[in-house]
Design an enzyme around this catalytic site. Structure first.
Site, short mmCIF file in Angstrom:
data_model
loop_
_atom_site.label_atom_id
_atom_site.label_comp_id
_atom_site.label_asym_id
_atom_site.label_seq_id
_atom_site.Cartn_x
_atom_site.Cartn_y
_atom_site.Cartn_z
N GLU A 1 1.17 4.40 -6.82
CA GLU A 1 1.32 3.15 -6.07
C GLU A 1 2.64 3.21 -5.34
OE1 GLU A 1 -0.91 0.82 -5.82
OE2 GLU A 1 -2.31 1.34 -7.44
N GLU B 1 -5.50 0.07 2.23
CA GLU B 1 -4.19 0.60 1.84
C GLU B 1 -3.81 1.71 2.82
OE1 GLU B 1 -4.48 1.50 -2.32
OE2 GLU B 1 -5.06 -0.55 -2.81
N HIS C 1 -1.91 5.33 -3.17
CA HIS C 1 -2.30 3.93 -2.96
C HIS C 1 -1.09 3.08 -2.59
CE1 HIS C 1 -6.40 3.95 -4.96
NE2 HIS C 1 -5.94 5.15 -5.23
N HIS D 1 -8.91 3.04 -1.28
CA HIS D 1 -9.03 1.62 -0.93
C HIS D 1 -8.76 1.50 0.57
CE1 HIS D 1 -8.07 0.76 -5.37
NE2 HIS D 1 -9.37 0.61 -5.17
#
Ligand code: ZN
Length: 334
Positions: free
Chosen positions: A221, A67, A157, A64
Site C-alpha cells: 500500500e 488505484e 496498491h 483495483h
C-alpha cells in the site's frame, strides 16, 4: 470522465493504463530479450539464455482499477528501463490487473479482483473478475514454471482511507524465512513503514503466488488513492528508487528505518447481513483499540479486542457476506 481521457497524461502512462505494451515490448525485443504477451495486460521479458541465478520478478498494478498511482509509477519505471534494456537483470512479468475497471475509472466491474485468487469462489464464481483472475493465474503459473529460486511478486496498491503508516505492506507468513526477511528489508528501502504478517489467504493475488509458486510476495500500500495523471508521485519516490535497483540487479541497500512488524491477531469476517462495525470504513488504518472494546457485532457474534492494544486495518463493513471486513493486528515486538 473516463480515467484514461486525461489530456496531460504522458503517453507511457496512457499506454500502460490501456495495457498497451507495444513500444516497450518492441524495445526489449530489439535488444534480444524473449518477450511474451501471454494474456491481455500481461507482458513478460526474459533473458534470451535461461539463467538459473536470474531472479524472477512479477510486478502487478491496477488490480483495483481506481488505484492509479502505481500505474503511473510503474509506467515511468518501465519506460525508462526499456530505453536502456540491457540494464534489465531479472526475468520480468508486468501485469495490469483489472484493465476494464481502470478504463471505467472504477475499483472493479462486478466484484473485488483481489478476492478471486482461491480455489473456491462461492457466489463470486460467475463474476467478470473471476474470469480475469483465471487468466492471471494461468499467466502467473507459466511465468514461474521453471524459474530459479529467487521469485518475487510485488502487487502495488494505494489505500482508500488514511493510515497512521501511509506506506505499508502485507506479507504472507508462509514465505520461507530467509526470503521473507530479504523482502521485508527491501520494502524498508522502498519507504515501507509497517509490515503486517498474514497467516491466512483472503483470496489475494500476492498470497496466491506465495502459496502456489513459492514467491516472496507482498501486497504493498503506497499511500492515498488518486486520479490518473494527478497523483502525487513524490509519495512513491522511495519505492520507485528501490524498484529501479531491483530490476537492475543492484544489491539491496540498507533502509534508514526498518519497517515495524505487526502480527495478525484476527481477521474480522462478515458472517451475515446483520454485521455491524463499531466504526466506519473511513477509519484510519492502524487506529488503536484497547482491550475489551467492541470491534463489530454479527447477530449473536461479538468481536472484541483481546490484546492490550490492537490496531484495525482495512475496516470495511460493506464487503460481501463471507468476506473479510477488517484485520486486527498487534505489534510483533511487544
Ligand atoms: Zn488496492
Amino acid at each position: 470522465m473516463s480515467a484514461t481521457s486525461h489530456d496531460a497524461l504522458p503517453e507511457s502512462v496512457r499506454a500502460l493504463a490501456r495495457a498497451d505494451f507495444g513500444e516497450v515490448a518492441r524495445r526489449f525485443t530489439d535488444a534480444g530479450f524473449a518477450v511474451g504477451l501471454p494474456a491481455r495486460g500481461v507482458l513478460t521479458v526474459r533473458g534470451a539464455a535461461a539463467a538459473e541465478d536470474r531472479a524472477s520478478v512479477l510486478l502487478s498494478v491496477g488490480v483495483h482499477g481506481d488505484e492509479t498511482g502505481p500505474i503511473e509509477m510503474v509506467a515511468h519505471a518501465i519506460e525508462a528501463l526499456s530505453r536502456e534494456p540491457s540494464a534489465l537483470a531479472v526475468d520480468l512479468m508486468l501485469c495490469v490487473g483489472n484493465i476494464d475497471a481502470i478504463a471505467a475509472g472504477k475499483r472493479f466491474i462486478d466484484a473485488d479482483l483481489n478476492r478471486m485468487f482461491r480455489a473456491e469462489r462461492g457466489d463470486l464464481a460467475g463474476t467478470f473478475e473471476a474470469g480475469r483472475a483465471d487468466d492471471l493465474i494461468a499467466a502467473t503459473a507459466a511465468f514461474f514454471e521453471g524459474a530459479g529460486a529467487r521469485r518475487w511478486h510485488l502487487d502495488l496498491h494505494t489505500a482508500i482511507r488514511g493510515s497512521r503508516y501511509p506506506r505499508f505492506a502485507i506479507v504472507p507468513q508462509l514465505i520461507e524465512e530467509g526470503a521473507r526477511n530479504a523482502l521485508i528489508g527491501w520494502l524498508g528501502t522502498g519507504g515501507i513503514e509497517a509490515v503486517i504478517m498474514n497467516p491466512a489467504s483472503a483470496g489475494t493475488y500476492s498470497y496466491w503466488t506465495a502459496q502456489q509458486h513459492g514467491a516472496a510476495a507482498t501486497t504493498v500500500e503506497l499511500g492515498r488513492i488518486g486520479t490518473l495523471g494527478r497523483n502525487d508521485l513524490s509519495q512513491f519516490a522511495a519505492m520507485a528508487s528501490a524498484l529501479h535497483g531491483l530490476l537492475r540487479g543492484a544489491p539491496a541497500g540498507q533502509a534508514d528505518t526498518a519497517p515495524i512488524v505487526f502480527d495478525t491477531a484476527r481477521s474480522i469476517m462478515k458472517l451475515s447481513d446483520a454485521f455491524r462495525m463499531a466504526f466506519g470504513k473511513d477509519t484510519e488504518n492502524f487506529t488503536p483499540l484497547s482491550k475489551g472494546e467492541i470491534i463489530a457485532t454479527d447477530g449473536d457474534t461479538v468481536y472484541t479486542v483481546q490484546h492490550d492494544e490492537e490496531f484495525v486495518v482495512f475496516p470495511n463493513p460493506d464487503v460481501r457476506v463471507g468476506l473479510r471486513a477488517g484485520i486486527m493486528v498487534v505489534r510483533a515486538d511487544r
